[in-house]
Design a protein around this motif. Sequence first.
Motif, PDB file in Angstrom:
ATOM      1  N   ALA A 198       0.297 -44.963  90.437  1.00  0.00           N
ATOM      2  CA  ALA A 198      -0.239 -44.012  91.403  1.00  0.00           C
ATOM      3  C   ALA A 198      -0.740 -42.748  90.714  1.00  0.00           C
ATOM      4  CB  ALA A 198       0.829 -43.658  92.439  1.00  0.00           C
ATOM      5  N   VAL A 199      -0.024 -42.314  89.658  1.00  0.00           N
ATOM      6  CA  VAL A 199      -0.443 -41.120  88.920  1.00  0.00           C
ATOM      7  C   VAL A 199      -1.777 -41.350  88.235  1.00  0.00           C
ATOM      8  CG1 VAL A 199       0.105 -39.644  86.951  1.00  0.00           C
ATOM      9  CG2 VAL A 199       1.886 -40.254  88.589  1.00  0.00           C
ATOM     10  N   PHE A 200      -1.955 -42.515  87.603  1.00  0.00           N
ATOM     11  CA  PHE A 200      -3.206 -42.823  86.933  1.00  0.00           C
ATOM     12  C   PHE A 200      -4.343 -42.960  87.945  1.00  0.00           C
ATOM     13  CE2 PHE A 200      -0.564 -44.069  83.285  1.00  0.00           C
ATOM     14  CZ  PHE A 200      -1.303 -43.491  82.264  1.00  0.00           C
ATOM     15  N   ALA A 201      -4.070 -43.592  89.071  1.00  0.00           N
ATOM     16  CA  ALA A 201      -5.109 -43.749  90.093  1.00  0.00           C
ATOM     17  C   ALA A 201      -5.562 -42.395  90.609  1.00  0.00           C
ATOM     18  CB  ALA A 201      -4.583 -44.604  91.239  1.00  0.00           C
ATOM     19  N   LYS A 213     -11.966 -32.431  83.431  1.00  0.00           N
ATOM     20  CA  LYS A 213     -10.595 -32.136  83.022  1.00  0.00           C
ATOM     21  C   LYS A 213      -9.634 -33.189  83.546  1.00  0.00           C
ATOM     22  CE  LYS A 213      -7.306 -28.328  82.907  1.00  0.00           C
ATOM     23  NZ  LYS A 213      -7.001 -26.975  83.388  1.00  0.00           N
ATOM     24  N   PRO A 214      -9.598 -34.350  82.910  1.00  0.00           N
ATOM     25  CA  PRO A 214      -8.665 -35.381  83.349  1.00  0.00           C
ATOM     26  C   PRO A 214      -7.257 -35.059  82.873  1.00  0.00           C
ATOM     27  CG  PRO A 214      -9.818 -36.137  81.425  1.00  0.00           C
ATOM     28  CD  PRO A 214     -10.373 -34.779  81.738  1.00  0.00           C
ATOM     29  N   SER A 215      -6.291 -35.349  83.701  1.00  0.00           N
ATOM     30  CA  SER A 215      -4.893 -35.085  83.364  1.00  0.00           C
ATOM     31  C   SER A 215      -4.214 -36.369  82.929  1.00  0.00           C
ATOM     32  CB  SER A 215      -4.165 -34.492  84.576  1.00  0.00           C
ATOM     33  OG  SER A 215      -2.823 -34.283  84.266  1.00  0.00           O
ATOM     34  N   PHE A 216      -3.704 -36.375  81.702  1.00  0.00           N
ATOM     35  CA  PHE A 216      -2.969 -37.534  81.190  1.00  0.00           C
ATOM     36  C   PHE A 216      -1.488 -37.240  81.258  1.00  0.00           C
ATOM     37  CE2 PHE A 216      -7.090 -37.909  79.219  1.00  0.00           C
ATOM     38  CZ  PHE A 216      -7.344 -39.251  79.228  1.00  0.00           C
ATOM     39  N   ALA A 256      -7.799 -46.307  81.138  1.00  0.00           N
ATOM     40  CA  ALA A 256      -7.363 -47.654  81.507  1.00  0.00           C
ATOM     41  C   ALA A 256      -6.463 -48.241  80.429  1.00  0.00           C
ATOM     42  CB  ALA A 256      -8.574 -48.544  81.737  1.00  0.00           C
ATOM     43  N   GLU A 257      -6.818 -48.024  79.159  1.00  0.00           N
ATOM     44  CA  GLU A 257      -6.008 -48.541  78.058  1.00  0.00           C
ATOM     45  C   GLU A 257      -4.670 -47.799  77.972  1.00  0.00           C
ATOM     46  OE1 GLU A 257      -8.250 -48.479  74.502  1.00  0.00           O
ATOM     47  OE2 GLU A 257      -9.775 -49.891  75.229  1.00  0.00           O
ATOM     48  N   LYS A 258      -4.724 -46.493  78.220  1.00  0.00           N
ATOM     49  CA  LYS A 258      -3.480 -45.727  78.217  1.00  0.00           C
ATOM     50  C   LYS A 258      -2.581 -46.206  79.361  1.00  0.00           C
ATOM     51  CE  LYS A 258      -0.399 -42.542  77.557  1.00  0.00           C
ATOM     52  NZ  LYS A 258       0.597 -42.706  76.480  1.00  0.00           N
ATOM     53  N   ARG A 259      -3.189 -46.448  80.507  1.00  0.00           N
ATOM     54  CA  ARG A 259      -2.404 -46.938  81.649  1.00  0.00           C
ATOM     55  C   ARG A 259      -1.749 -48.267  81.312  1.00  0.00           C
ATOM     56  NH1 ARG A 259      -4.979 -48.688  87.531  1.00  0.00           N
ATOM     57  NH2 ARG A 259      -3.055 -49.523  88.427  1.00  0.00           N
ATOM     58  N   GLU A 260      -2.519 -49.137  80.665  1.00  0.00           N
ATOM     59  CA  GLU A 260      -1.968 -50.447  80.300  1.00  0.00           C
ATOM     60  C   GLU A 260      -0.827 -50.293  79.301  1.00  0.00           C
ATOM     61  OE1 GLU A 260      -3.426 -54.685  78.310  1.00  0.00           O
ATOM     62  OE2 GLU A 260      -4.828 -53.019  78.539  1.00  0.00           O
ATOM     63  N   ALA A 261      -1.015 -49.385  78.325  1.00  0.00           N
ATOM     64  CA  ALA A 261       0.019 -49.184  77.313  1.00  0.00           C
ATOM     65  C   ALA A 261       1.302 -48.628  77.922  1.00  0.00           C
ATOM     66  CB  ALA A 261      -0.500 -48.243  76.227  1.00  0.00           C
ATOM     67  N   VAL A 262       1.167 -47.650  78.822  1.00  0.00           N
ATOM     68  CA  VAL A 262       2.344 -47.057  79.461  1.00  0.00           C
ATOM     69  C   VAL A 262       3.049 -48.080  80.337  1.00  0.00           C
ATOM     70  CG1 VAL A 262       3.096 -45.321  81.133  1.00  0.00           C
ATOM     71  CG2 VAL A 262       1.451 -44.700  79.367  1.00  0.00           C
ATOM     72  N   MET A 263       2.276 -48.891  81.060  1.00  0.00           N
ATOM     73  CA  MET A 263       2.876 -49.903  81.924  1.00  0.00           C
ATOM     74  C   MET A 263       3.638 -50.941  81.107  1.00  0.00           C
ATOM     75  SD  MET A 263       2.356 -49.028  84.996  1.00  0.00           S
ATOM     76  CE  MET A 263       2.869 -50.531  85.786  1.00  0.00           C
ATOM     77  N   ILE A 264       3.050 -51.334  79.970  1.00  0.00           N
ATOM     78  CA  ILE A 264       3.717 -52.313  79.106  1.00  0.00           C
ATOM     79  C   ILE A 264       5.016 -51.738  78.550  1.00  0.00           C
ATOM     80  CG2 ILE A 264       3.542 -53.513  76.889  1.00  0.00           C
ATOM     81  CD1 ILE A 264       0.632 -54.041  77.487  1.00  0.00           C
ATOM     82  N   GLN A 265       4.985 -50.460  78.138  1.00  0.00           N
ATOM     83  CA  GLN A 265       6.193 -49.848  77.596  1.00  0.00           C
ATOM     84  C   GLN A 265       7.269 -49.705  78.664  1.00  0.00           C
ATOM     85  OE1 GLN A 265       5.630 -46.277  75.363  1.00  0.00           O
ATOM     86  NE2 GLN A 265       4.068 -47.146  74.029  1.00  0.00           N
ATOM     87  N   THR A 266       6.862 -49.383  79.895  1.00  0.00           N
ATOM     88  CA  THR A 266       7.832 -49.283  80.985  1.00  0.00           C
ATOM     89  C   THR A 266       8.461 -50.640  81.275  1.00  0.00           C
ATOM     90  OG1 THR A 266       6.544 -47.468  81.961  1.00  0.00           O
ATOM     91  CG2 THR A 266       8.168 -48.549  83.372  1.00  0.00           C
ATOM     92  N   GLN A 267       7.647 -51.684  81.283  1.00  0.00           N
ATOM     93  CA  GLN A 267       8.166 -53.042  81.474  1.00  0.00           C
ATOM     94  C   GLN A 267       9.090 -53.436  80.328  1.00  0.00           C
ATOM     95  OE1 GLN A 267       5.071 -55.896  82.147  1.00  0.00           O
ATOM     96  NE2 GLN A 267       4.754 -55.262  84.267  1.00  0.00           N
ATOM     97  N   MET A 268       8.706 -53.002  79.124  1.00  0.00           N
ATOM     98  CA  MET A 268       9.544 -53.308  77.965  1.00  0.00           C
ATOM     99  C   MET A 268      10.925 -52.683  78.099  1.00  0.00           C
ATOM    100  SD  MET A 268      10.716 -51.463  75.073  1.00  0.00           S
ATOM    101  CE  MET A 268       9.447 -50.254  74.754  1.00  0.00           C
TER     102      MET A 268
END
Length: 381
Positions: A183-186, A202-205, A250-262
């Motif tokens: 939701a934060v990334f969206a 100014k995108p917020s990461f 999108a790649e950062k979102r994927e990386a964060v999601m993978i780490q959270t799942q990990m």
Amino acid sequence: MEVGCWLFGGEFEDSVFEERPERRPGPSASYRAKRCEPQWFYEETESSDDVEALTIKKFKGDLAYRRQEYQKALQEYSSISEKLSSTNFAMKRDVQEGQARCLAHLGRHMEALEIATNLENKATNTDHLTTVLYLQFAICSSLQNLEKTIFCLQKLISLHPFNPWNWGKLAEAYLNLGPALSAVFASSQKQNNFTSSDKTVKPSFPHSGKDYLLCFPETLPESSGFSEDASSSNSQKSEKALKNLQDCMAEKREAVMIQTQMKACASFIRTRLLLQLTQPQQTSFALERNLRTQEEIEDKMKGFSFKEDTLLLIAEVMGEDIIPEKIKDEVHPEVKCVGSAALTASVTTSSEEFEDKWFRKIKDHFCPFENQFHTEIQILA
């Protein structure tokens, strides 16, 4: 015998020469224990003993809390909190914990957390600290603050690393954190929509609490001195930069999601390993709960897309410190009175410290995603 011959302490007591009470014939009277009727404390109107009077009010507060009359319970607890003696540590802790739980149920979470933090700072042994951390966990769960809930569980685990149930709760919390991050990334992507007149984007990461700026040329004036080719070129550059930014996010979102799942997967595996080790020592309902939890973990593990070699690596890392002797000691842990300073040093100080200790070796297995993201950020900057 002369008086001088008596030794010190050798005199007979007068009771030695007294006649024993005559035993009455027949069976002896049966023992009758004192019975307290339910809610006996409501019948007490006043007491000359201040401690007893405060105890009665506490019982009234406990009953009101059980009946979910939280405002009434809070009033009872608050009325005796300041009157308690400074030496009555046990009741004072109980009353303050009751106040915090009532405040949480009444939606006053910040006040509840303030009391819980005060109790944590005053804890003098591992038993007190464990109770306070469970209180903080309950408050943060009621507040639905996933980050603070996870941190409470991490502190509990750092104090009791062989407790499988806390690891299971941590895994569930990480799973719930995934949708929140999505939701934060969206939301960030929606904020990145801009027109050709925008000066900056100014995108917020959600990374290290920083904002990454992508700067563009200032708005072009309407003067005829600028050709349509220049305007078209700037527009193409802006579109390209926006596409690169979206791809990067999108790649950062994927990386964060993978780490959270990990992290969730690793916590589940740790839970299963600890349950399997304690399984031979259990019977009856405890064994049933153990086996049922292992089956639930197996079902949830199917939702992860990790390969078999990755799962083996995670199991190896999360089971490095599991030794039967340590687990045996953890079943009946010793209450250690080590003082506030030593207790504070025994628990983790941040989520980063905890995750670095438990997940660093596993995280290195996924580092290409993170390295790729940082590389692209540097290019855009």
